[in-house]
Design a protein around this motif. Sequence first.
Motif, PDB file in Angstrom:
ATOM      1  N   GLN A 165     -88.136  23.232  46.565  1.00 48.02           N
ATOM      2  CA  GLN A 165     -86.988  22.441  46.110  1.00 48.02           C
ATOM      3  C   GLN A 165     -86.317  23.097  44.905  1.00 48.02           C
ATOM      4  OE1 GLN A 165     -85.866  20.087  47.828  1.00 48.02           O
ATOM      5  NE2 GLN A 165     -84.374  19.038  46.514  1.00 48.02           N
ATOM      6  N   ILE A 200     -81.776  20.384  42.872  1.00 45.03           N
ATOM      7  CA  ILE A 200     -82.862  19.470  43.236  1.00 45.03           C
ATOM      8  C   ILE A 200     -82.349  18.087  43.592  1.00 45.03           C
ATOM      9  CG2 ILE A 200     -84.610  20.657  41.841  1.00 45.03           C
ATOM     10  CD1 ILE A 200     -84.131  18.659  39.647  1.00 45.03           C
ATOM     11  N   LEU A 201     -81.046  17.821  43.369  1.00 43.77           N
ATOM     12  CA  LEU A 201     -80.495  16.508  43.664  1.00 43.77           C
ATOM     13  C   LEU A 201     -79.636  16.514  44.927  1.00 43.77           C
ATOM     14  CD1 LEU A 201     -79.429  15.395  40.070  1.00 43.77           C
ATOM     15  CD2 LEU A 201     -81.613  15.063  41.208  1.00 43.77           C
ATOM     16  N   PHE A 221     -81.380  13.840  49.270  1.00 42.53           N
ATOM     17  CA  PHE A 221     -82.039  12.639  48.740  1.00 42.53           C
ATOM     18  C   PHE A 221     -83.470  12.537  49.267  1.00 42.53           C
ATOM     19  CE2 PHE A 221     -83.143   8.130  49.018  1.00 42.53           C
ATOM     20  CZ  PHE A 221     -83.033   7.774  47.685  1.00 42.53           C
ATOM     21  N   LYS A 225     -85.485  14.952  50.289  1.00 45.23           N
ATOM     22  CA  LYS A 225     -86.343  15.944  49.629  1.00 45.23           C
ATOM     23  C   LYS A 225     -86.588  15.571  48.165  1.00 45.23           C
ATOM     24  CE  LYS A 225     -85.114  19.856  52.590  1.00 45.23           C
ATOM     25  NZ  LYS A 225     -84.563  21.224  52.628  1.00 45.23           N
ATOM     26  N   GLN A 226     -85.589  14.952  47.607  1.00 44.34           N
ATOM     27  CA  GLN A 226     -85.740  14.514  46.210  1.00 44.34           C
ATOM     28  C   GLN A 226     -86.847  13.464  46.102  1.00 44.34           C
ATOM     29  OE1 GLN A 226     -82.115  13.165  44.332  1.00 44.34           O
ATOM     30  NE2 GLN A 226     -83.261  11.729  43.060  1.00 44.34           N
ATOM     31  N   GLN A 227     -86.885  12.523  47.036  1.00 46.78           N
ATOM     32  CA  GLN A 227     -87.909  11.488  47.023  1.00 46.78           C
ATOM     33  C   GLN A 227     -89.294  12.102  47.250  1.00 46.78           C
ATOM     34  OE1 GLN A 227     -87.547   8.146  46.362  1.00 46.78           O
ATOM     35  NE2 GLN A 227     -85.503   8.820  45.711  1.00 46.78           N
ATOM     36  N   ASP A 249     -83.030  21.983  36.965  1.00 41.21           N
ATOM     37  CA  ASP A 249     -82.757  23.114  37.861  1.00 41.21           C
ATOM     38  C   ASP A 249     -81.777  24.072  37.208  1.00 41.21           C
ATOM     39  OD1 ASP A 249     -80.301  21.906  38.021  1.00 41.21           O
ATOM     40  OD2 ASP A 249     -80.667  21.019  40.008  1.00 41.21           O
ATOM     41  N   LEU A 298     -84.239  15.893  36.701  1.00 45.30           N
ATOM     42  CA  LEU A 298     -84.909  14.847  37.470  1.00 45.30           C
ATOM     43  C   LEU A 298     -86.098  14.363  36.640  1.00 45.30           C
ATOM     44  CD1 LEU A 298     -85.350  13.253  40.124  1.00 45.30           C
ATOM     45  CD2 LEU A 298     -86.778  15.166  40.883  1.00 45.30           C
ATOM     46  N   THR A 355     -83.030   9.556  37.755  1.00 43.36           N
ATOM     47  CA  THR A 355     -82.532  10.916  37.538  1.00 43.36           C
ATOM     48  C   THR A 355     -81.403  10.876  36.539  1.00 43.36           C
ATOM     49  OG1 THR A 355     -80.908  10.711  39.326  1.00 43.36           O
ATOM     50  CG2 THR A 355     -83.091  11.575  39.892  1.00 43.36           C
ATOM     51  N   GLN A 386     -77.983  13.424  35.512  1.00 42.29           N
ATOM     52  CA  GLN A 386     -77.211  14.583  35.936  1.00 42.29           C
ATOM     53  C   GLN A 386     -76.311  15.055  34.802  1.00 42.29           C
ATOM     54  OE1 GLN A 386     -75.125  13.938  39.588  1.00 42.29           O
ATOM     55  NE2 GLN A 386     -76.884  13.076  40.654  1.00 42.29           N
TER      56      GLN A 386
END
Length: 580
Positions: free
Chosen positions: A82, A88-89, A92, A94-96, A119, A125, A135, A137
């Motif tokens: 990731q 990384i955001l 969704f 993969k983020q979880q 990242d 995150l 998260t 941003q």
Amino acid sequence: MTAPDNLRLNLKISAMLGIVIFTIIFIYLIIYTRRYQIYEDTIIGQENLNTLYSIDSSLSTMIAGADDYSKMILADSVVQQQMQTGDILADFDKQQTLMKRIYSVMQFSEFIDMIWLTDQQGQRLIIGASASIFTEQGLTTDSYERLKKPYGTPELIVEEGETQNSFMLIRSFNSLEQFSSLGLIGVQLNHNKLDELISKSADLASEQIAILNLENEIIYQGGRKELSKDILSAAHTIDASHTEIIRKEHRSGKDYFLLGIVNPANGWKIMRYTPIAANSDASVLVRFNILLVIVIGLLIFFGAAAISNMLTLPIQQLLNHMKNIENGQLEKIREQTFLSEFKALFRGYNELVDEIRHLIQETIERQKRIRIVEMNEIQEQMKPHFLYNALDSVEALAMLGDTDRVCKLIEALGGFYKKCVSGGREYLSIDDEVRMVSDYMEILKIRFEDRFRYEIELDPSCKNYNIPKLTIQPLVENSFQHGIRPKRGPGYILVRIRKDQERVHITVADNGNGISNEMICELLHPDRHTQGKSLGLRGTIQRLKLIYETSFSYEIKNQELCEIHFYLDSNALGEPLWKN
């Protein structure tokens, strides 16, 4: 050898012996106490310093554990994949998955409060220690750019928060394949757990503990809320070359230790400000040693000086009593000597004291009689001289048939003279004196109808103090006769008695014609003038001066109202009447 020679010799022997013995004892006690205090401070200081090393060891273990967890997350393949995407955001799902993998690592450590990843786009995150996973941003990481090195070591970073600073271990998140930096990983330590760890070694209720980085920024603060300035100042004096500090300070009547150590490897300083707790066992030992030395010294001194004192003590006793005579103290000597010569001397001295006491008592009684005669003479001069005028008013009102006013006048006149006579007492309570003044005012009101009005203000705390009879009434009579009566138009008289700190303040004021400067000068300097008018006022002042001396003072003011002020020290007035 004559008696004076014996006295001088005994005094010299006793003095030299006492000086030598107690000088030796004093020097010994100073050296012993000082050396023992230095020894005790060294031991206690080292124990407190060892406490800091214990905290440092526990903290190092905590940091090492946090570093291991960060390595576990870095080595996780899912996290690596990731992070290699650089965003990384973006996905969704993969983020979880990423957050679950990190959270599964976090739950095995009670010291980690949260873990975050940043990242290459600066997106962060954050995964908390509980279910609060969220998260952030758009965060910039300019301050952490220096950490993005493939082979960089982790660093402890302090981030300022609203209520407390965050203590974080941050390292570069490196690619395991290309050995390049993909971003940052941060592990934030739990502040409460840090409190628990430190409280096992230190009492945070009575002292202060501070952890600073090598730039002297506060990472952690425990104990009392306000951090001592001495801690921050001392933190600048220790570094990698000077790794320890032990300093004893005295603040607000108490002794404190200011201690500090440096751990260059981990990049922090630990400072401690703690009160010095007295060692009760050691204090008992020191006091016993001091007491033992003093007792031995006293036994040696008194044993060696016993014979000398047996001869010199009676003479010293006689000299002390003779000096007391100069201070007005006449005391007999108690015959406590084994020598007949001293007994005869003491008996002669005691007979002399009896004769002096008899002469002084006769003089005091004579002065008392003279003073009583003077006071009675002054008081006889101040007795009210308006009796005939009042009786004339009674006769006139009776002839007019005004029986109501006749009854009121007779009642007020009777009350006034009843208090004036007062059973032969020379002193009345202020409350009774005020009642007599009130009766006198009512008599005047009946005689002169609406020529004036009056007010009486009495502080309840002054009611029960005793003052000489006819102290306030002559002042009121003077105000009416010389102030209100010659005045055209309505008059006003104010009587006020109040407590002014430790004095009773008596004020009589009127809006009459006032007191002339000539009369004021006569009252202030009675010896320079012949006695003129205002016998009541002048006589009252002279009588109070005679009775109270420096405890009495007075003041006369000609302002909007003509005011007469008497000041009497409340202590000179004796106990309140109800206690007598």
